[in-house]
Design an enzyme around this catalytic site. Structure first.
Site, PDB file in Angstrom:
ATOM      1  N   CYS A 115       0.809  -1.222   0.000  1.00 56.54           N
ATOM      2  CA  CYS A 115       0.000   0.000   0.000  1.00 56.54           C
ATOM      3  C   CYS A 115       0.838   1.267   0.000  1.00 56.54           C
ATOM      4  O   CYS A 115       0.407   2.296  -0.510  1.00 56.54           O
ATOM      5  CB  CYS A 115      -0.937   0.001   1.199  1.00 56.54           C
ATOM      6  SG  CYS A 115      -2.103  -1.384   1.201  1.00 56.54           S
ATOM      7  N   HIS A 263      -3.648   7.143   0.829  1.00 52.43           N
ATOM      8  CA  HIS A 263      -3.868   5.836   0.228  1.00 52.43           C
ATOM      9  C   HIS A 263      -5.309   5.424   0.459  1.00 52.43           C
ATOM     10  O   HIS A 263      -5.842   5.560   1.569  1.00 52.43           O
ATOM     11  CB  HIS A 263      -2.909   4.811   0.855  1.00 52.43           C
ATOM     12  CG  HIS A 263      -3.331   3.395   0.634  1.00 52.43           C
ATOM     13  ND1 HIS A 263      -3.541   2.864  -0.623  1.00 52.43           N
ATOM     14  CD2 HIS A 263      -3.610   2.392   1.513  1.00 52.43           C
ATOM     15  CE1 HIS A 263      -3.912   1.601  -0.512  1.00 52.43           C
ATOM     16  NE2 HIS A 263      -3.973   1.299   0.779  1.00 52.43           N
ATOM     17  N   ASN A 293      -9.732  -0.556  -2.936  1.00 53.62           N
ATOM     18  CA  ASN A 293      -8.318  -0.404  -2.559  1.00 53.62           C
ATOM     19  C   ASN A 293      -7.467  -1.035  -3.655  1.00 53.62           C
ATOM     20  O   ASN A 293      -7.440  -2.252  -3.814  1.00 53.62           O
ATOM     21  CB  ASN A 293      -8.077  -1.095  -1.218  1.00 53.62           C
ATOM     22  CG  ASN A 293      -6.639  -0.989  -0.743  1.00 53.62           C
ATOM     23  OD1 ASN A 293      -5.738  -0.671  -1.499  1.00 53.62           O
ATOM     24  ND2 ASN A 293      -6.424  -1.303   0.534  1.00 53.62           N
TER      25      ASN A 293
END
Length: 336
Positions: A115, A263, A293
């Site tokens: 991430c 993020h 995501n």
């Protein structure tokens, strides 16, 4: 010493839209449950038989970024590719980008920081440019999650979150030290690595031969595992810390933030950080609702969309921040 400035941005997502209602036909879940916990309404998943792979999507995003940067592809001095879902176990996708773009034999670095991968990639590129070694660096974040998820009720806690996509940026040298990337800040805490991890196949635990030999349909080691509550609690703390670290390093306060692009892990995390820093809606960009995501791709996709929508203008202070598997986290402070 030079600064590095983002001069071109691009992104690519598959055409195939998968809604929460679509997932409710595959597992015991529903739209309200998913939106309440994640903020996600839909995501993009590569269709079976599609030409799209992690490297192919990265190339598609890179071509847009190169065109917008107004440079020739052979002006690129280095490729930095961030992903947790490479086409091959090895080699990494950086070299595939070099081949697909048909550019000179420049170096290619693969970043495996999940991430926070794009932030790490920006930091690596920034150092090469600051020292004067390179003039133009291509940084890509690209992921295909859909092919590796447990798309069943057993895996719903993870599977509903993730999407596929790619984003890219061209970083270029500037002699104006008041513009571009002002600083980057990177951290890790490996003691919590297994709280968000994919364990197999791996040299240290379950390798391909073990999985094939056991042929165990209940073996979950090759699906992603996430301790959601533990990750959430750590994320909100580390996000706040690393954003403040970046601001303080540049003698800035919270009011200096013109645009925060976190993020896209969970809309609830973004909303928590927004509230903590007292930012209005127009100073935080979220698109997790549309894409889920996308891990290393989430920041460059969001950054590109924010720029396309003219939510970022020259002179703005833009803050990028990420937290994820590893645990790894980081931030970048950019003067646009």
């Amino acid at each position: 010493m030079y600064n590095s400035k983002i001069i071109g941005l691009g992104y690519y997502v598959p055409d195939n839209v998968v809604t929460n209602d679509d997932l409710s036909k595959l597992m015991d879940t529903n739209d309200a449950w998913i939106q309440e916990r994640t903020g996600i309404k839909e995501r993009r998943w590569v269709k079976a038989g599609s030409e799209d792979t992690t490297s192919v999507m990265g190339v598609k995003a890179a071509k847009v970024a190169i065109e917008r940067a107004g440079i020739d592809k052979n002006d690129i001095d280095l490729i930095v590719f961030a992903t947790l879902s490479p086409d091959y176990y090895f080699p990494g996708p950086g070299v595939q980008v070099q081949q697909a773009l048909d550019i000179k034999t420049v170096g290619a670095i693969d970043i495996r920081n999940q991430c926070s991968g794009f932030i790490y990639g920006l930091s690596v590129a920034d150092q090469f440019i600051k020292t004067g070694m390179y003039k133009h660096v291509l940084v890509i974040g690209s992921e295909i999650h859909s092919k590796g998820l447990d798309i069943s009720t057993r895996g719903r806690g993870v599977s509903v979150i993730f999407g596929d996509g790619a984003g890219a940026a061209i970083l270029s040298r500037t002699e104006d030290n008041s513009k571009g990337i002002l600083s980057t800040h990177l951290h890790s805490e490996g003691e919590h690595a297994e709280e968000l991890a994919l364990i197999a196949p791996a040299m240290g635990s379950r390798w391909v031969s073990d999985i094939l030999k056991d042929n165990d349909p209940e073996d979950e080691s090759y699906f992603p595992h996430m301790n959601g509550q533990f990750v959430f609690k750590n994320a909100v703390v580390r996000f706040s810390e690393v954003i403040m670290e970046g601001l303080m390093a540049n003698n800035l306060d919270k009011d200096a933030i013109d645009m925060l692009i976190p993020h896209q892990a969970n809309l609830r995390i973004s909303q928590f950080i927004q509230k903590k820093f007292g930012l209005t809606d127009d100073k935080v960009f979220n698109n997790i609702m549309k894409y889920g995501n996308t891990t290393a791709a989430s920041i460059p996709i969001a950054l590109t969309e924010a720029w396309e929508q003219r939510k970022i203008k020259e002179g703005d202070t833009v803050v990028l921040a990420a937290f994820g598997s590893g645990f790894t986290w980081g931030s970048a402070i950019i003067k646009w």
